[in-house]
Design an enzyme around this catalytic site. Structure first.
Site, mmCIF file in Angstrom:
data_model
loop_
_atom_site.group_PDB
_atom_site.id
_atom_site.type_symbol
_atom_site.label_atom_id
_atom_site.label_comp_id
_atom_site.label_asym_id
_atom_site.label_seq_id
_atom_site.Cartn_x
_atom_site.Cartn_y
_atom_site.Cartn_z
ATOM 1 C CG HIS A 595 -4.031 1.266 -7.180
ATOM 2 N ND1 HIS A 595 -2.927 1.907 -7.689
ATOM 3 C CD2 HIS A 595 -4.985 2.227 -7.042
ATOM 4 C CE1 HIS A 595 -3.199 3.194 -7.845
ATOM 5 N NE2 HIS A 595 -4.447 3.411 -7.464
ATOM 6 C CD GLU A 596 -8.848 1.558 -6.456
ATOM 7 O OE1 GLU A 596 -8.925 2.413 -5.547
ATOM 8 O OE2 GLU A 596 -8.723 1.862 -7.650
ATOM 9 C CG HIS A 602 -3.362 7.090 3.301
ATOM 10 N ND1 HIS A 602 -3.067 7.949 2.272
ATOM 11 C CD2 HIS A 602 -2.823 7.668 4.406
ATOM 12 C CE1 HIS A 602 -2.387 8.980 2.729
ATOM 13 N NE2 HIS A 602 -2.234 8.834 4.026
#
EC number: 3.4.24.59
Length: 812
Positions: A595-596, A602
């Site tokens: 997730h992180e 990004h």
């Protein structure tokens, strides 16, 4: 749940992501980097090749990591025979030369403040006296924002994550000084008027890039949302209230884990009924430390620390004891609730000052959802779907294990009876019984953690990103002073495998004792303003880490987790004893890392010329998409069984073992999503028009607790009408009115996964499509246009209620 820390960008000079974050000489030469690229979407048969093994050992083997650091320092000529830790070459945090001491941080903030004021003065002069000043105005505004964010972002990181209280105190002081100045800039009429005039002058905009115009419009919009049209007195009041909200939010987050009391009194006769003699003995051992009680002879005080309260919640058959423990564990302090009430009141006041119906209307105006009505409709439909899809069935499975339930009672019970019959303090107790019953017919499960060391997962992620994005992780040795814990923090460069150029840097600390899993943006990508001569390479080298051409600053991200080290000894590393066993992760923790890393990629791929819309600086209800999508990869056996290896034998994780553990993990999956939807609805209610009306009638006596209890009664499912848990919900501050983003982005991620990656999660073609349609844009493209491109559905580009309906249909 895994929630990334992100500070909402409601003002043009507000800090970047926080709470969802190298000097070139310490980067390996291009010839050292693993070469070769392929257009094939084949998944790797092994993550045991040289580069992956090296990366894995960097995280899993402390001695290997120490040797790597020492060797890199000696090779680069920084030291001779001394270990790297004693190197005479120093740096500051994140290679910012100013950040070598807490006092240096304060000096850095003061110098940056002077630099910012000087830049403002020159901008206001040049825009009137020189046509070039009009053309460079937006670039300089962006540079001004970057100067301030460069201080505030690192101060926010230090304030939350640094182990030294001296650093934390300096960061708090720095943050308050800079945040106040940013709020002054947000209401600077002259800055705004110049920007407005430039954007309305077609002869100027014809010479600007599309990105410059987008950033200009974004800054203009946020000036206007900061009350730029108010009279001077009202603007000053706006700044003061905004500053107060920031301080209240900091206090709220700092006290989030505190309880109203750390002791829970229960009747002695109930205590005597406890079946676990060892637990009773342990509790009795604490009585000498318990606070005085008026009924000490008739009561026992249970400490709400360590394993004791959780053992009671999972094993105690006496409901009244579980009830008292659960409520006590979820009660916030009175001071915490007062802090929450205050920033909710001030937010409602700000919204009213700006002419909005509510703070939620203010926040959502330029988000994907557009308005709170759309959010409430989305959440209501989601909750209805979840109840029909499986929430009731999941609770029914728990209900049958109630101590007083019979088969006949379960069969006759209505849906309402079942939902009302399982209280929040019953959840863990009944789930434990359900899991034991489910495991009866299963063979003893092998411990899956041994296949999931931190290094294995990081190396596997590098292989995955290389396959789908053609980028990989390369370990980088750090200088003394570059990190907050030289023995613990790992630094990796994210490298484009086709060009061997750095995209940015990650500072990874998986063992923080004080921070929940979080993504911090320390520096955003940005092209330096060398052509307009408002900054120089020499100066910027001292502050940021530059690309190979020294024309752009590279993004710097810090990922923090609070994993426990394996085999922590009592002697410690300073006695020469290091952990030989790597840190082993649970499936939930693997999800967290994936997730992180979604946020991190990004930032790495979404590189723009101007910092204001780079990486994760996009709409808040779009920013969670990359991170949530990564959880689909972490749950897919085609990914996890390829990268997971036993830390001792190298044996790959079998699909059967993974499936067995995943089955245990998702027993209340629908209920968990429903609970998250309740939290999102609470976020909307506490920032709604009703709150604006309430404070207008009685500002002083506003109380969020009855609102929380009323909503819980309405939405049911483990309804809490007793505790003040809402004071422990950090995202009421950091994600005010946009907590629904996780659920909306989960629905979007499901569409992206099914449309691009479900057939082959290692596909380069799918990765390139996703990268080029969504990631690379940062915040420079409308999210709905990104989705329309990625999913090849033009209807989505309108971003209207129909688009929301398409995303919500058959999701989750």
């Amino acid at each position: 749940m895994r929630l990334s820390r992100q500070l909402l960008r409601s003002t043009p000079f507000l800090t970047r992501a926080k709470p969802v974050s190298g000097k070139v000489s310490h980067f390996r030469s291009r010839t050292d980097l693993k070469g070769g690229s392929s257009n094939s979407s084949k998944s790797p048969d092994s993550v045991g090749d040289g580069a992956s093994a090296h990366l894995r050992h960097i995280f899993d083997d402390q001695k290997y990591f120490n040797s790597f650091t020492k060797s890199a320092a000696e090779t680069s000529g920084k030291v001779s025979s001394l270990p790297a830790i004693f190197s005479f070459r120093r740096s500051g945090l994140f290679c910012n030369d100013n950040l070598s001491t807490p006092h240096g941080l304060i000096d850095f903030s003061k110098n940056s403040l002077r630099e910012a004021k000087s830049l403002v003065e020159s901008m206001l002069h040049d825009v009137k006296s020189d046509p070039a000043g009009r053309l460079s105005y937006i670039n300089k505004l962006d540079q001004l924002s970057d100067i301030l964010c460069r201080v505030i972002d690192v101060a926010e990181f230090i304030r939350v994550a640094h182990p030294s209280q001296k650093w934390v105190n300096a960061a708090q002081q720095t943050h308050e000084i800079m945040f106040e100045y940013m709020n002054q800039l947000n209401t600077n009429v002259e800055l705004y008027q110049n920007l407005r005039d430039i954007l309305s002058d077609s002869s100027v905009t014809a010479q600007l890039t599309e990105e410059e115009i987008q950033v200009g419009e974004y800054l203009k919009q946020d000036f206007e949302r900061s009350g730029i049209h108010m009279n001077p007195s009202a603007r000053n009041n706006f700044v003061a209230i905004t500053q107060e909200i920031s301080l209240l939010g900091s206090r709220f987050n700092n006290e989030i884990h505190n309880l109203k009391s750390y002791w829970c009194e229960i009747p002695r006769y109930e205590f005597e009924q406890l079946e676990d003699s060892n637990l009773k003995k342990e509790i009795l051992g604490y009585q000498s430390k318990a606070p005085p009680s008026k009924h000490s002879s008739q009561t026992i005080s249970i400490p709400l620390v360590g394993h004791i309260p959780f053992t009671i919640l999972t094993t105690c058959s006496i409901e009244s004891i579980r009830r008292e423990i659960w409520i006590s564990l979820h009660n916030s302090s009175d001071e915490q609730i007062a802090t929450l009430n205050n920033f909710l009141k001030y937010r409602a006041t700000l919204a009213k000052m700006l002419g909005y119906k509510s703070f939620s209307h203010y926040q959502l105006e330029h988000k994907m959802a557009k308005n709170p009505e759309n959010v409430v409709t989305f959440l209501t439909n989601l909750q209805k779907s979840l109840r029909e899809k499986g929430v009731t069935e999941e609770i029914k499975k728990l209900y049958q294990y109630r101590d007083d339930s019979t088969i006949s009672q379960v069969q006759k019970a209505s849906t309402e009876d079942i939902i009302d019959g399982v209280k929040p303090w019953d959840r863990d107790y009944l789930l434990e019984k359900l899991q034991k019953a489910s495991n009866k017919n299963l063979e003893e499960l092998e411990n899956i953690n041994e296949y999931l060391s931190v290094g294995t997962i990081v190396a596997g992620l590098s292989e995955l990103f290389k396959s789908i994005y053609n980028v990989e992780f390369v370990p980088v040795a750090t200088l003394k002073g570059e990190t907050w814990d030289q023995n613990q923090v790992r630094k990796v460069a994210v490298v484009d495998d086709s060009t061997k150029k750095k995209l940015g840097f990650l500072y990874l600390d998986f063992w923080s004792p004080k921070v929940l899993p979080s993504h911090f943006t320390i520096v955003c990508s940005r092209k330096l303003n060398l052509d307009i001569k408002s900054e120089t390479k020499d100066k910027m080298r001292q502050l940021v880490q530059l690309d190979e051409d020294e024309t752009s600053q590279l993004p710097v991200i810090s990922l923090i987790c609070n994993f426990q080290k394996s085999n922590d000894g009592h002697i410690g590393r300073f006695a020469g004893v290091e952990n030989e066993k790597p840190t082993l992760l649970s499936l939930n923790q693997v999800d967290t890392v994936f997730h992180e890393m979604g946020h991190a990629m990004h930032s790495m791929i979404g590189r723009t010329d101007l910092h204001n819309l780079s990486g994760t600086r996009c709409a808040t209800d779009f920013v969670e998409l990359p991170s949530v999508l990564m959880e689909s990869f972490s749950k897919d056996p085609r990914v996890l069984c390829k990268i997971a290896k036993h830390y001792e034998t190298g044996e790959p994780l079998s699909p059967k073992l993974l499936a067995q553990h995943q089955t245990q993990k998702v027993m209340l999956d629908e209920c968990e999503t429903y609970m998250q939807s309740k939290m999102a609805m609470l976020d909307q209610v506490l920032h709604s028009e009703d709150v604006v009306r309430t404070i207008s009638e009685d500002f002083a006596n506003f109380d969020s607790t009855p609102i929380y209890h009323s909503l819980e009664s309405k939405l049911k499912v483990f309804a809490d009408t007793w505790s003040t848990w809402h004071g422990k919900f950090p995202h009421l501050f950091s994600y005010g009115a946009v907590y629904y983003s996780y659920l909306l982005d989960r629905a979007i991620a499901e569409k992206i996964w099914n449309g691009l990656f479900a057939h082959d999660p290692w596909s380069r073609e799918a990765g390139e499509k996703y990268k080029n349609s969504i990631l690379k844009w940062g915040g420079t493209r409308d999210p709905w246009e990104c989705l329309a491109d990625a999913l090849e559905n033009d209807e989505l580009s309108k971003g209207d209620s129909r688009a929301m309906e398409i995303i919500g249909k058959d999701s989750l």
